[in-house]
Write a protein that holds these residues in place. Sequence first.
Motif, PDB file in Angstrom:
ATOM      1  N   LYS A 318      55.475  -7.764  14.352  1.00 32.12           N
ATOM      2  CA  LYS A 318      55.504  -8.023  12.909  1.00 32.12           C
ATOM      3  C   LYS A 318      56.908  -7.795  12.362  1.00 32.12           C
ATOM      4  N   THR A 319      57.522  -6.688  12.792  1.00 35.50           N
ATOM      5  CA  THR A 319      58.876  -6.382  12.316  1.00 35.50           C
ATOM      6  C   THR A 319      59.859  -7.436  12.782  1.00 35.50           C
ATOM      7  N   TYR A 320      59.719  -7.876  14.016  1.00 40.46           N
ATOM      8  CA  TYR A 320      60.618  -8.899  14.559  1.00 40.46           C
ATOM      9  C   TYR A 320      60.495 -10.190  13.753  1.00 40.46           C
ATOM     10  N   ARG A 321      59.254 -10.614  13.471  1.00 38.54           N
ATOM     11  CA  ARG A 321      59.052 -11.838  12.707  1.00 38.54           C
ATOM     12  C   ARG A 321      59.598 -11.722  11.285  1.00 38.54           C
ATOM     13  N   ARG A 322      59.431 -10.512  10.691  1.00 40.11           N
ATOM     14  CA  ARG A 322      59.876 -10.311   9.316  1.00 40.11           C
ATOM     15  C   ARG A 322      61.393 -10.403   9.217  1.00 40.11           C
ATOM     16  N   TYR A 323      62.086  -9.787  10.147  1.00 41.35           N
ATOM     17  CA  TYR A 323      63.551  -9.798  10.072  1.00 41.35           C
ATOM     18  C   TYR A 323      64.153 -11.082  10.649  1.00 41.35           C
ATOM     19  N   ARG A 324      63.359 -11.739  11.476  1.00 38.86           N
ATOM     20  CA  ARG A 324      63.845 -13.005  12.014  1.00 38.86           C
ATOM     21  C   ARG A 324      63.788 -14.094  10.941  1.00 38.86           C
ATOM     22  N   GLY A 325      62.792 -13.980  10.056  1.00 41.90           N
ATOM     23  CA  GLY A 325      62.664 -14.944   8.965  1.00 41.90           C
ATOM     24  C   GLY A 325      61.918 -16.185   9.344  1.00 41.90           C
TER      25      GLY A 325
END
Length: 325
Positions: A318-325
């Motif tokens: 989830k964090t990866y997707r959020r910061y990846r955009g």
Amino acid sequence: ERLERVQQPRTLAMQAPSGISLPDDKPPPPTPLSKPVIFATSGMGGVMGWCIVHPFNTLAVRINLASMNPGAAPKPFVAYASELIATEGVSSLYAGLGAGCLRQIFYATSRYGLFETFRDAAAKYRETDFAQRFTLASVAGGCAAFISCPVEVCLVRMSNDAAQPAAEQRGYKSVFDAFGRIMGEEGFGAFYRGSQPFVMRAMLVGGTQVATYDQFKTFYQKQIGAKVGTLLNTFFSAMSAGLIYSVITMPFETTKNRMAFQKPDAAGKLPYTSTPQTIATIARTEGTLALWNGFFPYYGRCGGHTVTMFFFVEEIRKTYRRYRG
């Protein structure tokens, strides 16, 4: 013209105001992750989860192997844990932590990562069902176990070394010291001495943990309204999957521990030579229930690691997707 005026309000009624979703709208599916990210997040989640449950593994291994000592009477989980902490300190619960984390780098990364890779590939040809997930997860688990077997041997030995008499302790200083000494003193084959039960156990773990976890996520969403991806759903699903695979795989865990920790007798002969022979020997000499010695800390490790691993994996993604955009 009149027909257009009649139909116009109906057309406008079907249009939602900007920023508001219609009731039938479904949220877009999450962006697919690349294979390196899938494998990396699986390994990270496995290591983070293991740091929490490692004390349960230490207790499970030591209680499980305690019956190898002549005249040793089995002790309840709480009594054994209390005595261990009183005599050796809390730090004894973390014996072999480095080996446990290194094991997860190989085992969790390849097991969960391979399962998702196999599952996504199979989904291109047909809808994945329980039988297919079970089969794919079993294959992934077996592959992961074979890859990580050398580290598993180091982990078992380091976790139980302090329980032996001083003259019989191996005294490994670290997982790398254990690896080097086993290689030099016993040869490369010693790393795969317990590979049969480890691979068999891992295949059962893969099938029952990973596949049933997917099933339980859907089950608890329908039955108690715990949405997939929430902490409540993750907890119930993981503990349920952990209970099932703990009961099924404990005899193979016992067999793997015995074969990995054993020492040759005066004639150079090993007491345990194969999975069937080890299971039969333990059942005949100690009773069938001895195969489940240390079950409660084993379930604490299995259920706890299932909860923490999947929780961390999902949160990291989830964090990866959020910061990846």
